[in-house]
Design a protein around this motif. Structure first.
Motif, PDB file in Angstrom:
ATOM      1  N   ALA A  39       0.851  -1.188   0.000  1.00 47.62           N
ATOM      2  CA  ALA A  39       0.000   0.000   0.000  1.00 47.62           C
ATOM      3  C   ALA A  39       0.891   1.244   0.000  1.00 47.62           C
ATOM      4  CB  ALA A  39      -0.924  -0.005   1.218  1.00 47.62           C
ATOM      5  N   TRP A  40       1.212   1.743  -1.170  1.00 47.50           N
ATOM      6  CA  TRP A  40       2.092   2.893  -1.299  1.00 47.50           C
ATOM      7  C   TRP A  40       1.306   4.195  -1.272  1.00 47.50           C
ATOM      8  CZ3 TRP A  40       6.910   1.695  -0.551  1.00 47.50           C
ATOM      9  CH2 TRP A  40       7.402   0.455  -0.954  1.00 47.50           C
ATOM     10  N   GLY A  41       1.915   5.232  -0.714  1.00 45.39           N
ATOM     11  CA  GLY A  41       1.337   6.567  -0.770  1.00 45.39           C
ATOM     12  C   GLY A  41      -0.042   6.685  -0.194  1.00 45.39           C
ATOM     13  N   GLY A  42      -0.333   5.923   0.849  1.00 49.76           N
ATOM     14  CA  GLY A  42      -1.649   5.998   1.472  1.00 49.76           C
ATOM     15  C   GLY A  42      -2.730   5.252   0.739  1.00 49.76           C
ATOM     16  N   GLY A  43      -2.348   4.468  -0.271  1.00 48.08           N
ATOM     17  CA  GLY A  43      -3.342   3.732  -1.051  1.00 48.08           C
ATOM     18  C   GLY A  43      -3.680   2.393  -0.443  1.00 48.08           C
ATOM     19  N   THR A  44      -4.202   1.511  -1.268  1.00 48.01           N
ATOM     20  CA  THR A  44      -4.663   0.194  -0.847  1.00 48.01           C
ATOM     21  C   THR A  44      -3.793  -0.876  -1.490  1.00 48.01           C
ATOM     22  OG1 THR A  44      -6.938   0.971  -0.552  1.00 48.01           O
ATOM     23  CG2 THR A  44      -6.634  -1.394  -0.868  1.00 48.01           C
ATOM     24  N   GLY A  45      -3.444  -1.901  -0.725  1.00 48.80           N
ATOM     25  CA  GLY A  45      -2.620  -2.981  -1.256  1.00 48.80           C
ATOM     26  C   GLY A  45      -3.391  -3.913  -2.168  1.00 48.80           C
ATOM     27  N   GLY A  46      -2.656  -4.778  -2.874  1.00 45.71           N
ATOM     28  CA  GLY A  46      -3.310  -5.714  -3.775  1.00 45.71           C
ATOM     29  C   GLY A  46      -2.298  -6.519  -4.554  1.00 45.71           C
ATOM     30  N   VAL A  47      -2.689  -6.937  -5.733  1.00 44.62           N
ATOM     31  CA  VAL A  47      -1.792  -7.696  -6.597  1.00 44.62           C
ATOM     32  C   VAL A  47      -1.820  -7.085  -7.992  1.00 44.62           C
ATOM     33  CG1 VAL A  47      -2.131  -9.843  -5.309  1.00 44.62           C
ATOM     34  CG2 VAL A  47      -3.589  -9.336  -7.275  1.00 44.62           C
ATOM     35  N   ALA A  48      -0.695  -7.226  -8.691  1.00 44.55           N
ATOM     36  CA  ALA A  48      -0.606  -6.799 -10.083  1.00 44.55           C
ATOM     37  C   ALA A  48      -0.292  -8.017 -10.929  1.00 44.55           C
ATOM     38  CB  ALA A  48       0.478  -5.750 -10.252  1.00 44.55           C
ATOM     39  N   VAL A  49      -1.033  -8.177 -12.003  1.00 41.17           N
ATOM     40  CA  VAL A  49      -0.792  -9.282 -12.931  1.00 41.17           C
ATOM     41  C   VAL A  49      -0.139  -8.717 -14.177  1.00 41.17           C
ATOM     42  CG1 VAL A  49      -1.819 -11.123 -14.287  1.00 41.17           C
ATOM     43  CG2 VAL A  49      -2.736 -10.588 -12.018  1.00 41.17           C
ATOM     44  N   VAL A  50       1.007  -9.286 -14.543  1.00 37.47           N
ATOM     45  CA  VAL A  50       1.797  -8.804 -15.676  1.00 37.47           C
ATOM     46  C   VAL A  50       1.541  -9.693 -16.883  1.00 37.47           C
ATOM     47  CG1 VAL A  50       4.118  -8.260 -16.510  1.00 37.47           C
ATOM     48  CG2 VAL A  50       3.556  -7.984 -14.074  1.00 37.47           C
ATOM     49  N   GLY A  51       1.314  -9.068 -18.035  1.00 34.21           N
ATOM     50  CA  GLY A  51       1.056  -9.827 -19.249  1.00 34.21           C
ATOM     51  C   GLY A  51       1.700  -9.189 -20.464  1.00 34.21           C
ATOM     52  N   LYS A  52       1.595  -9.879 -21.593  1.00 29.79           N
ATOM     53  CA  LYS A  52       2.167  -9.384 -22.842  1.00 29.79           C
ATOM     54  C   LYS A  52       1.355  -8.234 -23.424  1.00 29.79           C
ATOM     55  CE  LYS A  52       4.469 -13.717 -24.111  1.00 29.79           C
ATOM     56  NZ  LYS A  52       4.579 -14.805 -25.104  1.00 29.79           N
ATOM     57  N   SER A  53       0.111  -8.123 -22.995  1.00 25.20           N
ATOM     58  CA  SER A  53      -0.743  -7.021 -23.414  1.00 25.20           C
ATOM     59  C   SER A  53      -1.627  -6.657 -22.233  1.00 25.20           C
ATOM     60  CB  SER A  53      -1.610  -7.410 -24.620  1.00 25.20           C
ATOM     61  OG  SER A  53      -2.617  -8.327 -24.218  1.00 25.20           O
ATOM     62  N   SER A  54      -2.292  -5.516 -22.328  1.00 25.42           N
ATOM     63  CA  SER A  54      -3.187  -5.124 -21.240  1.00 25.42           C
ATOM     64  C   SER A  54      -4.362  -6.089 -21.132  1.00 25.42           C
ATOM     65  CB  SER A  54      -3.686  -3.687 -21.460  1.00 25.42           C
ATOM     66  OG  SER A  54      -4.344  -3.572 -22.717  1.00 25.42           O
ATOM     67  N   TRP A  55      -4.785  -6.662 -22.260  1.00 24.44           N
ATOM     68  CA  TRP A  55      -5.888  -7.635 -22.229  1.00 24.44           C
ATOM     69  C   TRP A  55      -5.455  -8.890 -21.471  1.00 24.44           C
ATOM     70  CZ3 TRP A  55      -7.009 -12.613 -23.742  1.00 24.44           C
ATOM     71  CH2 TRP A  55      -8.359 -12.959 -23.782  1.00 24.44           C
ATOM     72  N   HIS A  56      -4.261  -9.389 -21.743  1.00 28.08           N
ATOM     73  CA  HIS A  56      -3.771 -10.551 -21.016  1.00 28.08           C
ATOM     74  C   HIS A  56      -3.681 -10.248 -19.516  1.00 28.08           C
ATOM     75  CE1 HIS A  56      -2.010 -11.647 -25.074  1.00 28.08           C
ATOM     76  NE2 HIS A  56      -2.609 -12.775 -24.723  1.00 28.08           N
ATOM     77  N   ALA A  57      -3.186  -9.067 -19.190  1.00 28.02           N
ATOM     78  CA  ALA A  57      -3.030  -8.697 -17.784  1.00 28.02           C
ATOM     79  C   ALA A  57      -4.381  -8.640 -17.082  1.00 28.02           C
ATOM     80  CB  ALA A  57      -2.308  -7.364 -17.678  1.00 28.02           C
ATOM     81  N   THR A  78     -13.155   2.999  -7.112  1.00 28.52           N
ATOM     82  CA  THR A  78     -13.283   2.469  -5.752  1.00 28.52           C
ATOM     83  C   THR A  78     -12.017   2.613  -4.914  1.00 28.52           C
ATOM     84  OG1 THR A  78     -12.713   0.241  -6.564  1.00 28.52           O
ATOM     85  CG2 THR A  78     -15.044   0.806  -6.448  1.00 28.52           C
ATOM     86  N   HIS A  79     -10.955   3.196  -5.485  1.00 32.83           N
ATOM     87  CA  HIS A  79      -9.713   3.395  -4.736  1.00 32.83           C
ATOM     88  C   HIS A  79      -9.164   4.796  -4.965  1.00 32.83           C
ATOM     89  CE1 HIS A  79     -10.107  -1.004  -4.968  1.00 32.83           C
ATOM     90  NE2 HIS A  79      -9.564  -0.971  -3.776  1.00 32.83           N
ATOM     91  N   ASP A  80     -10.057   5.755  -4.881  1.00 36.91           N
ATOM     92  CA  ASP A  80      -9.720   7.160  -5.083  1.00 36.91           C
ATOM     93  C   ASP A  80      -9.255   7.764  -3.751  1.00 36.91           C
ATOM     94  OD1 ASP A  80      -9.514   9.673  -6.230  1.00 36.91           O
ATOM     95  OD2 ASP A  80     -11.511   9.635  -7.119  1.00 36.91           O
ATOM     96  N   PHE A  81      -8.833   9.027  -3.824  1.00 34.92           N
ATOM     97  CA  PHE A  81      -8.669   9.850  -2.634  1.00 34.92           C
ATOM     98  C   PHE A  81      -9.785  10.888  -2.743  1.00 34.92           C
ATOM     99  CE2 PHE A  81      -4.619   7.851  -3.168  1.00 34.92           C
ATOM    100  CZ  PHE A  81      -4.178   7.602  -1.866  1.00 34.92           C
ATOM    101  N   TYR A  82     -10.856  10.669  -2.007  1.00 37.44           N
ATOM    102  CA  TYR A  82     -12.140  11.305  -2.274  1.00 37.44           C
ATOM    103  C   TYR A  82     -12.229  12.719  -1.702  1.00 37.44           C
ATOM    104  CZ  TYR A  82     -13.175   6.451  -3.264  1.00 37.44           C
ATOM    105  OH  TYR A  82     -13.130   5.176  -3.779  1.00 37.44           O
ATOM    106  N   ARG A  83     -13.076  13.521  -2.336  1.00 32.12           N
ATOM    107  CA  ARG A  83     -13.431  14.782  -1.700  1.00 32.12           C
ATOM    108  C   ARG A  83     -14.155  14.444  -0.406  1.00 32.12           C
ATOM    109  NH1 ARG A  83     -18.104  18.901  -3.592  1.00 32.12           N
ATOM    110  NH2 ARG A  83     -19.327  17.430  -2.374  1.00 32.12           N
ATOM    111  N   PRO A  84     -13.787  15.071   0.713  1.00 30.58           N
ATOM    112  CA  PRO A  84     -14.379  14.664   1.996  1.00 30.58           C
ATOM    113  C   PRO A  84     -15.869  14.956   2.097  1.00 30.58           C
ATOM    114  CG  PRO A  84     -12.402  16.005   2.305  1.00 30.58           C
ATOM    115  CD  PRO A  84     -12.768  16.098   0.857  1.00 30.58           C
ATOM    116  N   MET A  85     -16.544  14.143   2.889  1.00 27.67           N
ATOM    117  CA  MET A  85     -17.896  14.468   3.310  1.00 27.67           C
ATOM    118  C   MET A  85     -17.808  15.622   4.309  1.00 27.67           C
ATOM    119  SD  MET A  85     -20.606  12.117   5.464  1.00 27.67           S
ATOM    120  CE  MET A  85     -21.056  11.046   4.101  1.00 27.67           C
ATOM    121  N   HIS A  86     -18.672  16.625   4.147  1.00 27.96           N
ATOM    122  CA  HIS A  86     -18.666  17.773   5.058  1.00 27.96           C
ATOM    123  C   HIS A  86     -20.078  18.138   5.470  1.00 27.96           C
ATOM    124  CE1 HIS A  86     -14.636  19.988   5.324  1.00 27.96           C
ATOM    125  NE2 HIS A  86     -14.375  18.829   4.788  1.00 27.96           N
ATOM    126  N   LEU A  87     -20.220  18.628   6.681  1.00 26.06           N
ATOM    127  CA  LEU A  87     -21.462  19.187   7.205  1.00 26.06           C
ATOM    128  C   LEU A  87     -21.187  20.594   7.700  1.00 26.06           C
ATOM    129  CD1 LEU A  87     -22.257  16.120   7.214  1.00 26.06           C
ATOM    130  CD2 LEU A  87     -23.543  16.591   9.306  1.00 26.06           C
TER     131      LEU A  87
END
Length: 755
Positions: free
Chosen positions: A292-310, A468-477
């Motif tokens: 989880a870099w830079g305050g983000g969310t961890g996960g997995v990356a799949v590497v392929g020969k093209s973006s479709w394969h990935a 679903t993994h943005d840095f969102y504009r905060p909710m405010h009241l």
């Protein structure tokens, strides 16, 4: 006093050190020629300008182009001072030196009320604070494109760099021809003398490199030929033909592609994974667990020969997710917590004048209202992506980023190399809106590249991962309370807001070495509330800073985006409560703010305020200042089959000196559409840590058929240029909401607007 204490704390704990350093001269932003990229045949004259053999001008460009037209506008400044055609100015990415840092953006973070300097010289305390913070910004040299600050920041440095280069070239020609420099004219990049001698810039560049001209000044306003003229954007032809390079357009020999699959729960991580099915797919090369870099969310990356394969591999990998140790984010709970905070905590006072408590005790009538705004995603057209190569102890990245130095720092951190071993290529951005001030996706790409044996790899997110993994504009009241006397006059206004502070969270993620151990009050949380132009005698504006656990970030126009809806809607409420026309009510309280009144009148006049409309239509008006610019908007609204329809939006803007009026109009139109999408549809819901909106069907934008006619009217000004990319976003929601009230009699106090 509270604002002064905040300022001193922010500048440093040792007052003597700050004062001693503060009286030293500010660091020059001219820069030495060595800062320019060394290219054969080109001659650098300072840190901004090179001259090519053919006489073309090469400009070091430190700002990112993300559709706002900044590359054209800044090149216009240089073309104007050098008297060359705009087509003869070429751009080259600026390096990492501090002269390219964004000084204006940091100075703008000071929490001063804009009316403190309205109509004359700024008070000493403001000038001193801006001087010290400006010096600090020059030392830090944070290169960022944001805060609608590019023109405000580079207006003087770029023009002076170009004027200096011109004077050096003219002096070189004068020496070569043995004539007075004042007798040499320049037109279209060619220097001429009455004797018939002439030369283009390239002919004199080598001699000019050693020149040291004196008494250099930029052109007088009356001599401008290009600045102030609507000019075709230089980046448009390449975008039309498909030649422009965005992040996803990068292609390198042997390049692989990676697709991200992140924890569905915000701040979650991958605890284990089964890669068998993914690796069995032809074209899938590797599966890499991502931190989880830079305050983000961890996960997995799949590497392929093209973006479709990935992407096929990313769908096939089986992952066991580990939820964060903290409570899972939930918007219903967060909203309840914010309301509790409003009712129980005093918060930080950003602005106070008069004696609000006394006015409240003497009030004949009190008006109360609670306003709220939801989380929002950035929804950039181009999802997050970065291409990286890690080879022979060096890192090279190609990224659509608003913060190239921070991207470099993140890449160095992940690869565990020195910063000078990292090269960053900034591509064009398919939308920024503040999302690309983050560097989470940079860290992911570099970590994947480290597992690719020296080959370059392009990591990209799907639309769903992006949403679903943005840095969102905060909710405010925000709670509003106005006191009226027995004559129906407003005697006090009290505003208290609550919501997450963005700047401390962002600094901790993107620049932890610059982030202090203590959260400082964040101006962006209260901007658009504490800095209203209306002359109510007694005012008190405070904010309760919260920590919801939801990753929050800068969203186009930041706090102004929701606070303008709150404040301008409540101003309309006061007009209704006192039985006054909304325009007349505002003008009555803007007697000490003539610039604001002038913008408001212009918008109202152009929209024919007060004249009859077709049956079933109504007008709403709103006024707001942000990023140094004042914008007023009038929206014409109707209801069609139970849906809100905005037919026409009239915008008036005072943004100081205008470089390219055409770009101003384009940004007004862009801002209206972006802000209207949020006002009508924008909402991010989080349940059990999982964001519920995943793509445009559940997070819609204004479509072409729904887009209103937008008119832009610019107030002539000789003031320093101010922001253009964001100031028209804040007024659109209240203008539409106020029109709905005029149409239906129902007051809208929450976003998105509903009927």
């Amino acid at each position: 006093m509270k604002r002064r204490t905040w300022l001193l704390s922010a500048l440093g704990a040792t007052g003597a050190l700050v004062v001693g350093w503060g009286v030293l001269p500010a660091r020059s932003r001219m820069g030495s020629p060595e800062l320019m990229l060394q290219t054969a045949g080109d001659v650098a004259l300072n840190g901004w300008i090179k001259i090519a053999k053919d006489g073309a001008v090469i400009l070091a460009m430190p700002r990112s182009e993300m559709g706002q037209g900044v590359h054209t506008a800044l090149a216009m400044l240089v073309a104007e001072e050098l008297d060359v055609p705009l087509s003869r100015v070429r751009l080259e990415q600026a390096g990492a030196d501090s002269i390219y840092g964004n000084v204006a953006m940091l100075v703008a973070s000071l929490p001063f009320h804009p009316l403190d300097s309205e109509g004359g010289e700024k008070p000493t305390k403001i000038k001193m604070a801006e001087w010290v913070v400006g010096k600090l910004a020059r030392e830090l040299g944070i290169n960022a494109t944001g805060g609608s600050s590019s023109m405000a920041d580079l207006w003087d440095p770029m023009r002076m760099a170009a004027a200096t280069a011109r004077a050096s070239l003219v002096q070189a020609a004068a020496s070569a021809w043995q004539v007075p420099a004042k007798d040499i004219t320049v037109a279209n990049g060619v220097m001429q003398h009455a004797s018939g001698k002439s030369a283009h810039f390239g002919d004199m560049a080598a001699a000019a490199a050693g020149a040291k001209p004196q008494d250099i000044s930029t052109k007088a306003r009356q001599d401008w030929k290009l600045i102030g003229q609507s000019t075709a954007r230089t980046d448009i032809p390449s975008k039309v033909t498909g030649q422009a390079q965005f992040g996803l357009d990068v292609r390198l020999p042997g390049m692989l592609f990676a697709a991200m699959h992140m924890s569905p729960v915000l701040a979650g991580t991958a605890s284990s994974m089964d890669t068998q099915a993914a690796l069995a797919i032809a074209g899938v090369e590797n599966v890499v667990q991502i931190d989880a870099w830079g305050g983000g969310t961890g996960g997995v990356a799949v590497v392929g020969k093209s973006s479709w394969h990935a992407r096929q591999g990313a769908q096939a990998v089986q992952v066991q997710w580990q939820n964060p140790s903290t409570a899972l984010a939930d918007t219903a709970r967060i909203q309840a917590d914010l309301l509790k905070a409003l009712n129980t905590e005093s918060g930080f006072t950003f602005h106070e004048q008069g004696v609000p408590t006394q006015a409240e005790k003497a009030a004949a009538t009190r008006i109360d209202a609670l306003y709220q705004a939801p989380y929002l995603a950035h929804a950039t057209m181009e999802p997050m992506n970065c291409t990286a190569q890690v080879k022979d102890g060096k890192v090279e990245i190609w990224a659509p980023t608003q913060v190239p130095q921070m991207a470099r720092d993140m890449a160095a951190k992940v690869a565990k190399v020195d910063k000078d071993q990292v090269t960053v290529h900034v591509t064009q951005l398919g939308g920024g809106f503040g999302r690309r001030l983050e560097v989470d996706f940079i860290g992911q790409a570099v970590q994947v590249a480290m597992a690719c044996k020296g080959l370059p790899v392009q990591l990209s997110w799907s639309r769903e991962e992006d949403m679903t993994h943005d840095f969102y504009r905060p909710m405010h009241l925000a709670k509003f309370q106005a006191s009226l006397d027995d004559k129906g006059e407003v005697t006090s206004l009290r505003i208290k807001s609550a919501g997450d502070a963005i700047t401390p969270r962002w600094m901790a993620r993107a620049a932890p070495h610059l982030s202090g151990p203590i959260d400082m009050p964040d101006k962006t949380a209260s901007e658009g509330l504490f800095d209203l132009p209306y002359g109510f005698a007694s005012q008190h504006m405070s904010h309760v800073a919260t920590k919801s656990g939801v990753p929050v970030g800068f969203w186009r126009s930041v706090g102004h985006s929701h606070n303008a809806f709150f404040s301008e809607s409540f101003i309309d409420e006061l007009a209704a409560a006192t039985k006054q026309d909304p325009l007349a009510f505002r003008l009555n309280w803007l007697k000490d703010a003539p610039r604001y009144a002038a913008v408001l009148k212009l918008a109202a006049d152009k929209a024919a305020w007060g004249t009859p409309l077709p049956a079933g239509r109504a007008r709403g008006i709103a006024l707001h200042e942000s990023f140094g610019s004042i914008v007023a908007q009038v929206a014409e609204v109707s209801l069609e089959q139970g849906q809100i329809r905005v037919h026409r939006v009239v915008c008036a803007i005072d943004c100081g000196t205008v470089v390219n009026p055409g770009t101003v109009a384009q940004q007004m139109e862009s801002s209206v559409i972006y802000g209207l999408s949020a006002a009508l549809f924008g909402k991010i819901d989080i349940v059990g840590g999982v964001v519920q909106q995943g793509n445009f069907p559940s997070y819609p934008m204004v479509s072409l058929s729904q887009a209103p006619q937008v008119e832009t009217h610019i107030v002539p000004s000789t003031r320093h240029p101010a922001g253009v990319g964001e100031p028209a976003v804040p007024p659109i929601a209240p203008a539409v909401g106020n029109a709905l009230f005029a149409l239906t009699g129902k007051r809208q106090r929450a976003l998105p607007l509903v009927v």
